[in-house]
Design an enzyme around this catalytic site. Structure first.
Site, PDB file in Angstrom:
ATOM      1  N   LYS A 179       0.514 -63.225 -29.583  1.00  0.00           N
ATOM      2  CA  LYS A 179       1.174 -64.531 -29.512  1.00  0.00           C
ATOM      3  C   LYS A 179       2.575 -64.446 -28.900  1.00  0.00           C
ATOM      4  CE  LYS A 179      -1.522 -66.930 -32.945  1.00  0.00           C
ATOM      5  NZ  LYS A 179      -2.412 -65.817 -33.422  1.00  0.00           N
TER       6      LYS A 179
HETATM    7  C1  LIG Z   1      -3.793 -65.883 -33.335  1.00  0.00           C
HETATM    8  C2  LIG Z   1      -4.597 -64.645 -33.358  1.00  0.00           C
HETATM    9  C3  LIG Z   1      -5.951 -64.622 -32.938  1.00  0.00           C
HETATM   10  C4  LIG Z   1      -6.678 -65.876 -32.512  1.00  0.00           C
HETATM   11  O1  LIG Z   1      -6.220 -66.384 -31.281  1.00  0.00           O
HETATM   12  P1  LIG Z   1      -6.584 -67.876 -30.830  1.00  0.00           P
HETATM   13  O2  LIG Z   1      -5.812 -68.115 -29.582  1.00  0.00           O
HETATM   14  O3  LIG Z   1      -6.143 -68.775 -31.964  1.00  0.00           O
HETATM   15  O4  LIG Z   1      -8.057 -67.932 -30.619  1.00  0.00           O
HETATM   16  C5  LIG Z   1      -6.620 -63.420 -32.937  1.00  0.00           C
HETATM   17  N1  LIG Z   1      -6.029 -62.275 -33.350  1.00  0.00           N
HETATM   18  C6  LIG Z   1      -4.730 -62.254 -33.762  1.00  0.00           C
HETATM   19  C7  LIG Z   1      -4.155 -60.972 -34.235  1.00  0.00           C
HETATM   20  C8  LIG Z   1      -3.976 -63.423 -33.780  1.00  0.00           C
HETATM   21  O5  LIG Z   1      -2.690 -63.389 -34.200  1.00  0.00           O
END
Ligand SMILES: *Cc1c(COP(=O)(O)O)cnc(C)c1O
Length: 474
Positions: A120
């Site tokens: 993220k």
């Molecule tokens: C947020 C997150 C996801 C999921 O990603 P999306 O974009 O919501 O599908 C998967 N793995 C981790 C470690 C995350 O922080």
């Protein structure tokens, strides 16, 4: 480039106009009116670009209301080896999202080398700089209010700390995050970051955010905003690393496949858009855990979200989602951007119902969009973490392990498979110890994280207490 709403009832707007907002006024999600297209020749010319060059080359196609030189400067200061410092020793930090070969035709794309050790950061760090730029230009301010059970909140705080015109009020459930997660958020001392620990569970935090945002007078007076997963800027930033991954492994313009550990469908939505832009992607594999609503959809055509009571707490917690907020964007493209149809489908979803695209005769199209899916269990994640360590001496986290399970199920001969690594294993130490009997390595600078002084406010599970707190701070 204008942005339109999936529900078709909002007026088209430019990038800067939609950047700070969430949903479109008609309740839909924004998408660009068309996708820019890249030819094979374009791809060849991108081969030698650095990450920031590539990011500018792609992102500038979607933004026409920020001067190019300003945009370039924002991107250059976002994607530096100092910010993405946690790469593995055999990787180059300046690649930002370096590729790691596991075996022939099987790779990991490391997306989690930023400050909070999860993918993220890639989008959120850009958003932080874009927000500051747009707010400064408009001489405006924003108070970001959010709820987190861990990852999103810390990525937002690390992206917004010290930014002019921005305060962050982040609600989290009191004493319900891991020690690492709390320490990561609460050790931030910047005066514009406010951690609010609510005596309740995550859903209570989310309900407070909703209640505050629904108080339109308060929202206006205190300039309340959000950085949730439907923000278009986040999707946009994520498109870049699909190109980066492709360029790192594809030989002679061949196709590659991607596997994406999926929760709110933001990450894989970016992959879908990269494919629409001409990136030669054979498959986009949706990896889910026990919360397998999306796996069910891609196998049967039935989309049936579940409520929080029917959502399991798993060892890949960032994927414990049973209603994927970005899914609407993909379905909009799948049904030929027919917003009338989309309104019909989501009328049912918004009322707690479901829809079945198989019955509608649309489901066969999924194939043409490259999508396929899998789900996994805790035992399988543990097995893949162990096997990957035993065979290749690579430690993967639990979310990436969901990805490995899905990738092995959907690998085609001679088509390189790239699994997106969405977090570093040190964030999920307990599962790693369960799998391989030892703790994963933690970056030097985070060794003493839990011992740092912490700054947070504990409040009761009451909307008014949160409002009063915000009033006192701004
Ligand atoms: C947020 C997150 C996801 C999921 O990603 P999306 O974009 O919501 O599908 C998967 N793995 C981790 C470690 C995350 O922080």
């Amino acid at each position: 480039m204008k942005y339109i709403s999936t529900r078709g009832q909002s007026k088209p707007l430019s990038f800067s106009e939609i950047l700070l907002g969430g949903l479109a006024p008609d309740g839909g999600l924004y998408l660009p009116e068309t996708y820019p297209k890249f030819s094979q020749q374009d791809l060849n010319s991108m081969q030698s670009m650095t990450y920031p060059e590539l990011a500018f080359h792609i992102i500038s196609n979607f933004i026409d209301d920020i001067p190019k030189n300003d945009l370039k400067a924002i991107i250059n200061k976002t994607y530096t080896k100092e910010v993405y410092a946690f790469s593995r020793s055999q990787q180059k930090a300046e690649d930002i999202t370096p590729i790691l070969k596991v075996k022939d035709n099987f790779y990991i794309l490391s997306l989690s080398n930023g400050p909070t050790l999860a993918f993220k950061d890639i989008a959120m760090q850009l958003l932080g700089n874009l927000f500051e730029y747009v707010l400064t230009k408009e001489k405006a301010e924003i108070n970001i209010l959010g709820a987190t059970s861990g990852d999103t909140g810390s990525a937002a705080e690390y992206a917004m700390r010290g930014k002019k015109g921005i305060n962050v009020f982040m609600l989290s459930p009191y004493q319900k995050m891991s020690r690492f997660q709390s320490a990561q958020m609460f050790s931030i001392q910047d005066p514009n970051i406010f951690n609010i620990s609510i005596k309740g569970v995550f859903d209570d935090c989310q309900d407070i955010v909703k209640a505050v945002s629904n108080d339109l007078d308060f929202k206006r007076d205190f300039k309340i905003g959000a950085v949730n997963s439907i923000n278009w800027g986040r999707i946009l930033a994520q498109i870049v690393y699909y190109f980066k991954g492709y360029l790192a492994v594809a030989k002679n313009n061949e196709e590659v496949s991607f596997t994406v550990p999926t929760g709110n469908f933001g990450n894989i939505c970016a992959g879908h858009i990269a494919r629409m832009m001409g990136l030669p992607i054979k498959r986009l594999v949706v990896a889910t855990n026990e919360n397998n609503v999306l796996d069910e959809f891609f196998k049967t055509g039935m989309y049936k979200p579940r409520d929080s009571k029917n959502t399991f707490h798993t060892s890949s917690p960032s994927m414990d989602i049973s209603k994927a907020s970005n899914f609407e964007r993909f379905i909009f493209d799948l049904i030929g951007r027919d917003s009338k149809k989309l309104n019909e489908l989501w009328k049912s979803i918004d009322q707690g119902g479901n829809f079945d695209l198989n019955q509608e005769g649309i489901f066969e199209k999924i194939q043409a969009f490259g999508f396929t899916s899998s789900s996994s269990t805790h035992e399988e994640r543990i097995r893949y973490i162990k096997e990957t360590y035993d065979l290749y001496k690579i430690i993967i986290d639990t979310h990436t392990a969901d990805g490995f399970k899905a990738a092995y199920e959907h690998t085609d001969d001679n088509v390189p498979m790239i699994v997106l690594e969405t977090a570093l294993p040190t964030k999920f130490e307990d599962s790693i110890v369960e799998a391989i009997g030892q703790k994963p390595e933690r970056p030097e600078s985070l060794q003493h994280l839990e011992g740092l002084p912490q700054k947070f406010e504990v409040l009761d599970n009451q909307v008014d207490q949160v409002k009063t707190f915000i009033r006192q701070q701004v």
